[in-house]
Write a protein that holds these residues in place. Structure first.
Motif, PDB file in Angstrom:
ATOM      1  N   LEU A 541     -47.075  24.244  13.831  1.00 47.88           N
ATOM      2  CA  LEU A 541     -48.123  23.284  13.526  1.00 47.88           C
ATOM      3  C   LEU A 541     -47.775  22.372  12.356  1.00 47.88           C
ATOM      4  N   THR A 542     -46.829  22.795  11.516  1.00 50.08           N
ATOM      5  CA  THR A 542     -46.501  22.004  10.328  1.00 50.08           C
ATOM      6  C   THR A 542     -44.994  21.896  10.169  1.00 50.08           C
ATOM      7  N   LYS A 543     -44.570  20.828   9.532  1.00 47.94           N
ATOM      8  CA  LYS A 543     -43.142  20.633   9.251  1.00 47.94           C
ATOM      9  C   LYS A 543     -42.631  21.741   8.347  1.00 47.94           C
ATOM     10  N   GLU A 544     -43.449  22.147   7.383  1.00 44.23           N
ATOM     11  CA  GLU A 544     -43.014  23.170   6.435  1.00 44.23           C
ATOM     12  C   GLU A 544     -42.720  24.497   7.117  1.00 44.23           C
ATOM     13  N   SER A 545     -43.396  24.764   8.227  1.00 43.51           N
ATOM     14  CA  SER A 545     -43.245  26.070   8.877  1.00 43.51           C
ATOM     15  C   SER A 545     -41.900  26.244   9.562  1.00 43.51           C
ATOM     16  N   ILE A 546     -41.112  25.159   9.706  1.00 44.40           N
ATOM     17  CA  ILE A 546     -39.783  25.301  10.329  1.00 44.40           C
ATOM     18  C   ILE A 546     -38.666  25.161   9.300  1.00 44.40           C
ATOM     19  N   GLN A 547     -39.015  25.176   8.015  1.00 41.92           N
ATOM     20  CA  GLN A 547     -38.002  24.928   6.993  1.00 41.92           C
ATOM     21  C   GLN A 547     -37.533  26.187   6.296  1.00 41.92           C
ATOM     22  N   ARG A 548     -38.090  27.322   6.619  1.00 41.38           N
ATOM     23  CA  ARG A 548     -37.621  28.573   6.010  1.00 41.38           C
ATOM     24  C   ARG A 548     -36.515  29.131   6.928  1.00 41.38           C
ATOM     25  N   THR A 549     -35.314  28.577   6.818  1.00 38.53           N
ATOM     26  CA  THR A 549     -34.249  28.894   7.768  1.00 38.53           C
ATOM     27  C   THR A 549     -33.408  30.070   7.291  1.00 38.53           C
ATOM     28  N   SER A 550     -32.852  30.781   8.260  1.00 38.57           N
ATOM     29  CA  SER A 550     -31.996  31.932   8.017  1.00 38.57           C
ATOM     30  C   SER A 550     -31.231  32.202   9.296  1.00 38.57           C
ATOM     31  N   LYS A 551     -30.275  33.120   9.240  1.00 39.27           N
ATOM     32  CA  LYS A 551     -29.613  33.533  10.473  1.00 39.27           C
ATOM     33  C   LYS A 551     -30.634  34.008  11.494  1.00 39.27           C
ATOM     34  N   ALA A 552     -31.577  34.823  11.034  1.00 34.89           N
ATOM     35  CA  ALA A 552     -32.564  35.392  11.958  1.00 34.89           C
ATOM     36  C   ALA A 552     -33.418  34.308  12.589  1.00 34.89           C
ATOM     37  N   ALA A 553     -33.806  33.304  11.806  1.00 32.50           N
ATOM     38  CA  ALA A 553     -34.656  32.240  12.338  1.00 32.50           C
ATOM     39  C   ALA A 553     -33.918  31.412  13.383  1.00 32.50           C
ATOM     40  N   CYS A 554     -32.648  31.143  13.131  1.00 32.62           N
ATOM     41  CA  CYS A 554     -31.887  30.258  14.019  1.00 32.62           C
ATOM     42  C   CYS A 554     -31.269  31.000  15.196  1.00 32.62           C
ATOM     43  N   LEU A 555     -30.634  32.129  14.919  1.00 29.29           N
ATOM     44  CA  LEU A 555     -29.863  32.813  15.958  1.00 29.29           C
ATOM     45  C   LEU A 555     -30.713  33.724  16.829  1.00 29.29           C
ATOM     46  N   SER A 556     -32.013  33.822  16.550  1.00 27.15           N
ATOM     47  CA  SER A 556     -32.906  34.482  17.496  1.00 27.15           C
ATOM     48  C   SER A 556     -33.192  33.565  18.671  1.00 27.15           C
ATOM     49  N   CYS A 557     -32.856  32.284  18.522  1.00 30.39           N
ATOM     50  CA  CYS A 557     -33.029  31.314  19.601  1.00 30.39           C
ATOM     51  C   CYS A 557     -31.669  30.786  20.057  1.00 30.39           C
ATOM     52  N   HIS A 558     -30.884  30.268  19.113  1.00 31.71           N
ATOM     53  CA  HIS A 558     -29.553  29.763  19.434  1.00 31.71           C
ATOM     54  C   HIS A 558     -28.585  30.917  19.671  1.00 31.71           C
ATOM     55  N   LYS A 559     -27.641  30.729  20.595  1.00 26.57           N
ATOM     56  CA  LYS A 559     -26.648  31.771  20.879  1.00 26.57           C
ATOM     57  C   LYS A 559     -25.338  31.550  20.136  1.00 26.57           C
ATOM     58  N   SER A 560     -25.217  30.428  19.456  1.00 29.13           N
ATOM     59  CA  SER A 560     -23.989  30.151  18.718  1.00 29.13           C
ATOM     60  C   SER A 560     -24.309  29.217  17.563  1.00 29.13           C
ATOM     61  N   TYR A 561     -23.355  29.128  16.610  1.00 32.48           N
ATOM     62  CA  TYR A 561     -23.438  28.100  15.583  1.00 32.48           C
ATOM     63  C   TYR A 561     -22.040  27.581  15.290  1.00 32.48           C
ATOM     64  N   PRO A 562     -21.918  26.475  14.558  1.00 31.92           N
ATOM     65  CA  PRO A 562     -20.623  25.796  14.433  1.00 31.92           C
ATOM     66  C   PRO A 562     -19.530  26.684  13.827  1.00 31.92           C
ATOM     67  N   ASP A 563     -18.289  26.312  14.105  1.00 34.74           N
ATOM     68  CA  ASP A 563     -17.145  27.079  13.598  1.00 34.74           C
ATOM     69  C   ASP A 563     -17.146  27.169  12.083  1.00 34.74           C
ATOM     70  N   ASN A 564     -17.575  26.079  11.404  1.00 29.59           N
ATOM     71  CA  ASN A 564     -17.591  26.147   9.941  1.00 29.59           C
ATOM     72  C   ASN A 564     -18.619  27.155   9.446  1.00 29.59           C
TER      73      ASN A 564
END
Length: 600
Positions: A541-564
């Motif tokens: 509902l808010t922009k702020e609610s997607i800004q607390r990023t972590s491995k868990a937040a991102c990789l629970s949805c994404h299956k990969s991340y960049p080589d760097n």
């Protein structure tokens, strides 16, 4: 039924799809040519009952009861049901498995099991997860996209007598296709079609070369009937001795589920959970920070009959793995492994309680609860969040207590023979912020064919009489969760999402516990979530609610991340959270302040 048209044309077309996708064997033309014709699939008596469409099932005089059917390796689990009850089919669990001493993927399952003839063309591994640190490890590989998983299919449920003759009007249920959501057409809100390989005794999370124990299984899970499917009812006749479960993808091999009708059942259907504080509040109705509050659980059937004596819960060994005569259930994943989204999470049946607050500070908990906290014989309730560390207070307890459940499994088996209590204590911190605190209990009851969740939440006031409310940053879930799939019926049957965060904290042996991890994971893999996955505004509902990023937040949805990222933060080790406990640490505030295409 949902505009499906005449049943004969429907079943004929499904038989054609079956032939096209493999039948007994995609390369065996002889076996394909001998598949049963539609009339053989239906049986003579079913054909006679199909004369009028839709089927004229009588309107029950009392609410129909949710019935759960189970089949393993082609054998139906016997049902005991209350005589004179009208049912609707709410759950179908079918499992087939084989074991092997070598890693052969799903080869043995496809060749030898009763699921082998379904058509496995296109099957592929989609995820992998290992558990058991520091070892030995258990590795599970999850497979999807087999032809049979992507075909529409139906079930017909017939009641039959001791000679196999039909005794009542059959029910037709639309299993649908796993990756499609067609409200009004499909009959179940939750559908899981899976192939799974489990390897035990692995040296590392990825190395199972020395393992000699492999299980290959196929599972079908259908749960939570939509409202329209609940109207397809089944009233058992006195002469009924079994339910015959026909599946259009196995037309020549119906399942037989023996039925015993119980005349003088001690308990009623239904499930009520109650929780009340035993410690009296102050004169103004509030509790002071630092107070230890005792609570008591009461489990009842739908008519209000107690399922256990007051002050007492039976020993674990008297309940697990199959429950008691009253339907009482405890945590049973020791006997039937569960995995979020992929395998039988509804059969875990944890009985549990939590406190979290104050309501206005409720947020996801990211502090990991160590296994040692579950094994400490001096600690019955686990503190999972503190105001200083997590911005909110939370404590939970399993029932029986974790030191009994897990201590009996890993330290002293005699603990499983110890009688348990229905009371516990939550101690408020001395710096507890004033406001409304939520106390929740959740569990599951299985009784005479009914398998349903239950939960309840009460509020207590701490430090103030002023009621405070949570500030949820996601929603509305009702866009999809409706018509029988609402939160008040699925999961733990609790539509108060603010009450989830306490129990759903990351555990050292189950890091995917937090709700944001499970929500991301399930919706990104279900293929039934309609909105683009990158469009965070579909739920946030808010922009702020997607800004607390972590491995868990991102990789629970994404299956990969960049080589760097791999070079800097390490490879992806968990399909749920990306890594270990570090997965919940916040990424630098200089990165990931927005998500492309998020809509926020």
């Amino acid at each position: 039924m949902g505009g499906l048209g005449a049943p004969r044309a429907l079943l004929s077309s499904l038989a054609g799809l079956l032939l096209a996708c493999g039948g007994q064997d995609v390369t065996d033309e002889a076996s394909m040519s001998t598949l049963p014709a539609e009339e053989n699939f239906l049986g003579e008596e079913s054909q006679a009952l199909l004369g009028g469409w839709p089927w004229p099932n009588p309107t029950p005089t009392t609410p129909a009861v949710a019935l759960a059917l189970e089949v393993e390796n082609g054998v139906g689990k016997p049902l005991r049901v209350r005589e004179g009850t009208t049912f609707f089919i709410n759950q179908i669990d079918i499992r087939s498995f084989v074991t092997s001493r070598r890693d052969q993927g799903l080869t043995n399952l496809i060749r030898q099991s009763d699921f082998g003839g379904l058509g496995w063309l296109g099957v592929r591994q989609v995820d992998q997860e290992s558990v058991g640190a520091p070892g030995p490890y258990t590795r599970r590989r999850y497979y999807r996209e087999a032809a049979w998983m992507n075909l529409p299919s139906h079930f017909i449920v017939e009641q039959v007598d001791a000679r196999g003759r039909i005794t009542g009007v059959p029910i037709l249920l639309n299993a649908g296709v796993e990756h499609q959501r067609r409200p009004g057409m499909d009959d179940f809100f939750i559908r899981r079609f899976r192939g799974i390989q489990t390897a035990t005794g692995c040296a590392t999370p990825d190395d199972c070369s020395a393992s000699t124990s492999f299980e290959e299984e196929a599972i079908l899970e259908l749960r939570n009937a939509y409202d329209h499917a609940k109207r397809q009812t089944l009233s058992l006749r006195p002469e009924t001795r079994a339910l015959r479960l026909r599946w259009t993808l196995r037309p020549g091999a119906p399942y037989e589920i023996p039925v015993e009708q119980v005349r003088n059942a001690q308990y009623a259907y239904g499930f009520r959970m109650g929780v009340e504080p035993l410690t009296r509040a102050r004169a103004d109705g509030t509790y002071a920070p630092g107070t230890e509050i005792s609570f008591q659980l009461t489990l009842r059937d739908g008519a209000g009959n107690r399922l256990h004596p007051k002050g007492y819960l039976p020993p674990y060994n008297q309940v697990a793995p199959d429950g008691t005569d009253s339907g009482l259930q405890y945590y049973r994943a020791f006997f039937d492994a569960t995995a979020t989204y992929y395998r039988r999470k509804h059969r875990e049946r944890m009985l549990m309680t939590q406190i979290i607050g104050p309501a206005q500070h409720i947020q996801p908990i990211r502090s990991v609860v160590a296994l040692e906290a579950f094994l400490d014989p001096a600690v019955d309730e686990q503190v999972v969040a503190t105001p200083e560390r997590d911005g909110v207070f939370s404590q939970f307890a399993t029932l029986p207590f974790a030191n009994i459940l897990f201590g009996g499994a890993f330290i002293d088996p005699a603990l499983w023979d110890v009688p348990n209590t229905d009371t516990w204590q939550f101690k408020l911190p001395h710096n507890a912020a004033p406001g409304t605190y939520l106390v929740t209990v959740k569990g599951r009851r299985t009784y005479l064919g009914e398998d349903i969740p239950g939960s309840t939440t009460i509020e207590i006031q701490v430090g103030t009489r002023q009621r405070t409310e949570p500030k949820l940053t996601t929603g509305p879930c009702t866009s999809c969760h409706s018509q029988g799939g609402q939160l008040s019926e699925v999961l733990h049957a609790n539509e108060n999402r603010a009450a989830c965060a306490g129990c759903h904290s990351p555990l050292a042996f189950e890091l995917e516990g937090p709700i944001f991890v499970r929500t991301h994971f399930i919706h990104s893999r279900s293929n039934r979530f309609d909105a683009p996955l990158h469009q965070c505004s579909s739920c946030h509902l808010t922009k702020e609610s997607i800004q607390r990023t972590s491995k868990a937040a991102c990789l629970s949805c994404h299956k990969s991340y960049p080589d760097n990222h791999v070079a800097q933060f390490g490879p992806i080790e968990s399909m749920y959270v990306g890594g270990g406990a570090e997965s919940f640490q916040q990424c630098t505030g200089a990165c990931h302040t927005r998500h492309p295409g998020s809509g926020l």
